[in-house]
Enzyme design. Structure first.
Site, PDB file in Angstrom:
ATOM      1  N   GLY A  11       4.190   4.442  -5.800  1.00  0.00           N
ATOM      2  CA  GLY A  11       3.234   4.634  -6.899  1.00  0.00           C
ATOM      3  C   GLY A  11       2.279   5.779  -6.603  1.00  0.00           C
ATOM      4  O   GLY A  11       1.847   5.956  -5.465  1.00  0.00           O
ATOM      5  N   ARG A  72      10.755   6.263  -6.987  1.00  0.00           N
ATOM      6  CA  ARG A  72      11.322   5.211  -6.149  1.00  0.00           C
ATOM      7  C   ARG A  72      12.799   5.570  -6.018  1.00  0.00           C
ATOM      8  O   ARG A  72      13.422   6.025  -6.964  1.00  0.00           O
ATOM      9  CB  ARG A  72      11.097   3.848  -6.789  1.00  0.00           C
ATOM     10  CG  ARG A  72       9.593   3.581  -6.948  1.00  0.00           C
ATOM     11  CD  ARG A  72       9.227   2.127  -7.042  1.00  0.00           C
ATOM     12  NE  ARG A  72       7.874   1.910  -6.576  1.00  0.00           N
ATOM     13  CZ  ARG A  72       6.773   1.974  -7.345  1.00  0.00           C
ATOM     14  NH1 ARG A  72       6.881   2.239  -8.625  1.00  0.00           N
ATOM     15  NH2 ARG A  72       5.579   1.785  -6.833  1.00  0.00           N
ATOM     16  N   ASP A 103       3.508   0.749   1.675  1.00  0.00           N
ATOM     17  CA  ASP A 103       4.270   0.195   2.803  1.00  0.00           C
ATOM     18  C   ASP A 103       5.787   0.278   2.601  1.00  0.00           C
ATOM     19  O   ASP A 103       6.530   0.339   3.577  1.00  0.00           O
ATOM     20  CB  ASP A 103       3.801  -1.202   3.217  1.00  0.00           C
ATOM     21  CG  ASP A 103       3.816  -2.192   2.078  1.00  0.00           C
ATOM     22  OD1 ASP A 103       4.244  -1.823   0.967  1.00  0.00           O
ATOM     23  OD2 ASP A 103       3.404  -3.351   2.314  1.00  0.00           O
ATOM     24  N   THR A 125      -2.163   4.526  -1.817  1.00  0.00           N
ATOM     25  CA  THR A 125      -1.876   3.466  -2.794  1.00  0.00           C
ATOM     26  C   THR A 125      -3.193   2.919  -3.334  1.00  0.00           C
ATOM     27  O   THR A 125      -4.125   2.683  -2.563  1.00  0.00           O
ATOM     28  CB  THR A 125      -1.033   2.322  -2.182  1.00  0.00           C
ATOM     29  OG1 THR A 125      -1.124   1.174  -3.022  1.00  0.00           O
ATOM     30  CG2 THR A 125      -1.488   1.927  -0.794  1.00  0.00           C
ATOM     31  N   ASP A 127      -3.789   0.060  -4.433  1.00  0.00           N
ATOM     32  CA  ASP A 127      -3.976  -1.383  -4.203  1.00  0.00           C
ATOM     33  C   ASP A 127      -4.741  -1.731  -2.927  1.00  0.00           C
ATOM     34  O   ASP A 127      -5.137  -2.875  -2.750  1.00  0.00           O
ATOM     35  CB  ASP A 127      -2.609  -2.086  -4.143  1.00  0.00           C
ATOM     36  CG  ASP A 127      -1.935  -2.138  -5.497  1.00  0.00           C
ATOM     37  OD1 ASP A 127      -2.622  -1.897  -6.506  1.00  0.00           O
ATOM     38  OD2 ASP A 127      -0.731  -2.417  -5.550  1.00  0.00           O
ATOM     39  N   ASP A 129      -3.497  -2.208  -0.032  1.00  0.00           N
ATOM     40  CA  ASP A 129      -2.779  -3.340   0.561  1.00  0.00           C
ATOM     41  C   ASP A 129      -2.027  -2.980   1.849  1.00  0.00           C
ATOM     42  O   ASP A 129      -1.025  -3.606   2.182  1.00  0.00           O
ATOM     43  CB  ASP A 129      -1.801  -3.940  -0.472  1.00  0.00           C
ATOM     44  CG  ASP A 129      -0.766  -2.933  -0.956  1.00  0.00           C
ATOM     45  OD1 ASP A 129      -0.914  -1.728  -0.662  1.00  0.00           O
ATOM     46  OD2 ASP A 129       0.192  -3.347  -1.629  1.00  0.00           O
ATOM     47  N   ARG A 162     -19.188 -12.511 -26.662  1.00  0.00           N
ATOM     48  CA  ARG A 162     -17.787 -12.877 -26.455  1.00  0.00           C
ATOM     49  C   ARG A 162     -17.461 -13.080 -24.978  1.00  0.00           C
ATOM     50  O   ARG A 162     -18.293 -12.840 -24.092  1.00  0.00           O
ATOM     51  CB  ARG A 162     -16.877 -11.746 -26.948  1.00  0.00           C
ATOM     52  CG  ARG A 162     -16.662 -11.734 -28.434  1.00  0.00           C
ATOM     53  CD  ARG A 162     -15.650 -10.638 -28.798  1.00  0.00           C
ATOM     54  NE  ARG A 162     -15.518 -10.524 -30.239  1.00  0.00           N
ATOM     55  CZ  ARG A 162     -15.368  -9.384 -30.890  1.00  0.00           C
ATOM     56  NH1 ARG A 162     -15.346  -8.236 -30.232  1.00  0.00           N
ATOM     57  NH2 ARG A 162     -15.231  -9.368 -32.193  1.00  0.00           N
ATOM     58  N   ARG A 171      -0.504  -6.044  -7.606  1.00  0.00           N
ATOM     59  CA  ARG A 171       0.627  -6.975  -7.721  1.00  0.00           C
ATOM     60  C   ARG A 171       0.620  -8.022  -6.609  1.00  0.00           C
ATOM     61  O   ARG A 171       0.874  -9.166  -6.828  1.00  0.00           O
ATOM     62  CB  ARG A 171       1.943  -6.198  -7.734  1.00  0.00           C
ATOM     63  CG  ARG A 171       2.797  -6.609  -8.920  1.00  0.00           C
ATOM     64  CD  ARG A 171       4.043  -5.788  -9.024  1.00  0.00           C
ATOM     65  NE  ARG A 171       3.787  -4.446  -9.494  1.00  0.00           N
ATOM     66  CZ  ARG A 171       4.556  -3.393  -9.199  1.00  0.00           C
ATOM     67  NH1 ARG A 171       5.618  -3.541  -8.442  1.00  0.00           N
ATOM     68  NH2 ARG A 171       4.278  -2.214  -9.670  1.00  0.00           N
TER      69      ARG A 171
HETATM   70  P1  ADP Z   1       5.247   1.973  -2.005  1.00  0.00           P
HETATM   71  O1  ADP Z   1       5.499   3.018  -0.979  1.00  0.00           O
HETATM   72  O2  ADP Z   1       4.136   2.355  -2.946  1.00  0.00           O
HETATM   73  O3  ADP Z   1       5.088   0.595  -1.395  1.00  0.00           O
HETATM   74  P2  ADP Z   1       7.971   1.268  -2.882  1.00  0.00           P
HETATM   75  O4  ADP Z   1       7.917  -0.095  -2.272  1.00  0.00           O
HETATM   76  O5  ADP Z   1       8.553   1.405  -4.239  1.00  0.00           O
HETATM   77  O6  ADP Z   1       6.521   1.944  -2.985  1.00  0.00           O
HETATM   78  O7  ADP Z   1       8.787   2.222  -1.870  1.00  0.00           O
HETATM   79  C1  ADP Z   1       8.973   3.583  -2.152  1.00  0.00           C
HETATM   80  C2  ADP Z   1      10.346   4.034  -1.639  1.00  0.00           C
HETATM   81  O8  ADP Z   1      10.416   3.822  -0.218  1.00  0.00           O
HETATM   82  C3  ADP Z   1      11.514   3.234  -2.194  1.00  0.00           C
HETATM   83  O9  ADP Z   1      11.946   3.693  -3.444  1.00  0.00           O
HETATM   84  C4  ADP Z   1      12.581   3.505  -1.130  1.00  0.00           C
HETATM   85  O10 ADP Z   1      13.165   4.777  -1.296  1.00  0.00           O
HETATM   86  C5  ADP Z   1      11.754   3.515   0.146  1.00  0.00           C
HETATM   87  N1  ADP Z   1      11.813   2.169   0.764  1.00  0.00           N
HETATM   88  C6  ADP Z   1      11.214   1.045   0.361  1.00  0.00           C
HETATM   89  N2  ADP Z   1      11.524  -0.014   1.139  1.00  0.00           N
HETATM   90  C7  ADP Z   1      12.383   0.460   2.079  1.00  0.00           C
HETATM   91  C8  ADP Z   1      13.080  -0.123   3.192  1.00  0.00           C
HETATM   92  N3  ADP Z   1      12.964  -1.412   3.488  1.00  0.00           N
HETATM   93  N4  ADP Z   1      13.870   0.694   3.931  1.00  0.00           N
HETATM   94  C9  ADP Z   1      13.975   2.013   3.648  1.00  0.00           C
HETATM   95  N5  ADP Z   1      13.350   2.608   2.610  1.00  0.00           N
HETATM   96  C10 ADP Z   1      12.571   1.872   1.836  1.00  0.00           C
END
Ligand code: ADP
Length: 321
Positions: A11, A72, A103, A125, A127, A129, A162, A171
């Site tokens: 994100g 993503r 993460d 991010t 969030d 988090d 109100r 999330r």
């Molecule tokens: P954020 O980084 O904001 O937590 P996502 O969870 O959507 O967002 O992860 C972003 C991208 O990181 C995913 O589209 C994927 O390409 C990669 N990714 C996520 N989880 C894994 C994982 N367990 N192993 C390898 N790559 C991952």
């Protein structure tokens, strides 16, 4: 290292551009070639790179979103996708990658580091988090945006006696809801980390404050609690007699000019990340704790747990009567 790459993933968050700028400028200043990777791990797989120079990151410190675009990428999380990304890095002579994201993105950075491409993660991010950080890039801007939007809703809520039920982002984490709830004086705050009962935590609280002559109410819900805010508004109206409206703030929370804090921390973190790669140190996450910038092993960082500050939660509810 002679050549590195920088990408934004997951994100988007205000301040990501300030981090990209700091990475590019620090690399250039130290004689390192730096590629900007377009659309996160997709770009890393497909060799969608732009060679960055000092001026390519001019006038972006003040802009939300990310000039590198973000995405993503399901393919990257597969063995074949990962292998393709490693091969692309080798072909382009990329010796280290700075990954700005959450993460999920750090899991990708960990996997890439394990396959011989040293990565450094920067927490970007809204969030907040990421367990090893008490602050993430974008969180401060988002929190202030929510505060401003809720203040606007509050004007009309107050004028009509109100109740406004407002859904904010988060999330899996309730930091945005909790802290904006404190900043906006919400009567009740529902977050995923704390189990709740609508009757006890919303209806009874409202009735108690009604007895103390309160006539308008803000109820803040984190997206992650899974409450249908329209249905909750209807339930509140039926049980308290207070006309109620629901608002989902949605994507208005994501964009906008980053705050001073997000720009400053993003700049410090981007600079720090390149300094790690310059020492051939990879597989790290840059973290912020009590305004200090430090770093953790990615594996260790991903295994850490972040707890909500229950003292803060209690303070929020104690003063919102
Ligand atoms: P954020 O980084 O904001 O937590 P996502 O969870 O959507 O967002 O992860 C972003 C991208 O990181 C995913 O589209 C994927 O390409 C990669 N990714 C996520 N989880 C894994 C994982 N367990 N192993 C390898 N790559 C991952």
């Amino acid at each position: 290292m002679k050549t590195i790459a920088v990408l934004t993933s997951g994100g988007d968050a205000p301040g990501m551009n300030a981090a990209v700028r700091a990475v590019v400028r620090t690399a250039c200043e130290n004689g390192i070639k730096v590629y900007g990777v377009i659309r996160g791990y997709n770009g890393l797989i497909n060799g969608d790179f732009i060679e960055m120079d000092l001026r390519s990151v001019s006038d972006i410190i003040n802009r939300g979103g990310t000039i590198l675009y973000t995405a993503r990428c399901a393919e990257f999380a597969t063995e074949e996708g990962m292998r393709r990304a490693v091969r692309t890095c080798q072909e382009w002579g990329i010796e280290g990658v700075v990954v700005i994201g959450g993460d999920g993105s750090f899991r990708g950075a960990r996997d890439l580091s394990e396959r011989g491409i040293p990565c450094v993660g920067i927490p970007g991010t809204i969030d907040n988090d990421i367990a090893c950080c008490d602050y993430t890039i974008g969180y401060d801007t988002c929190l202030n945006t929510i505060m401003e939007l809720v203040d606007r809703i509050r004007d009309t809520t107050e004028s009509h006696d109100r109740c406004s039920v407002i859904e904010v982002m988060g999330r899996r984490a309730g930091y945005l809801a909790l802290n904006s709830g404190i900043a906006c004086g919400a009567t009740a705050i529902l977050i995923p980390e704390v189990p709740f009962d609508i009757e006890k935590h919303v209806i009874e609280r409202m009735k108690k404050t009604q007895r103390a002559d309160k006539k308008h109410f803000i109820i803040l819900c984190a997206e992650g609690v899974g409450v249908d805010v329209k249905a909750l508004a209807a339930e509140i109206e039926a049980k308290t007699g207070v006309e109620s409206r629901a608002t989902i703030l949605g994507h208005t929370q994501r964009g906008g000019y980053p705050t001073a804090k997000d720009r400053i921390m993003a700049t410090r973190m981007g600079n720090y990340a390149v300094k790690l790669l310059m020492q051939d140190i990879g597989n790290r996450v840059v973290a912020a704790q009590k305004e200090e910038v430090l770093d953790y092993d990615i594996f260790e960082a991903l295994n850490m747990k972040k707890n909500i500050d229950m003292n803060l939660y209690n303070v929020a509810h104690e003063v919102s009567i």
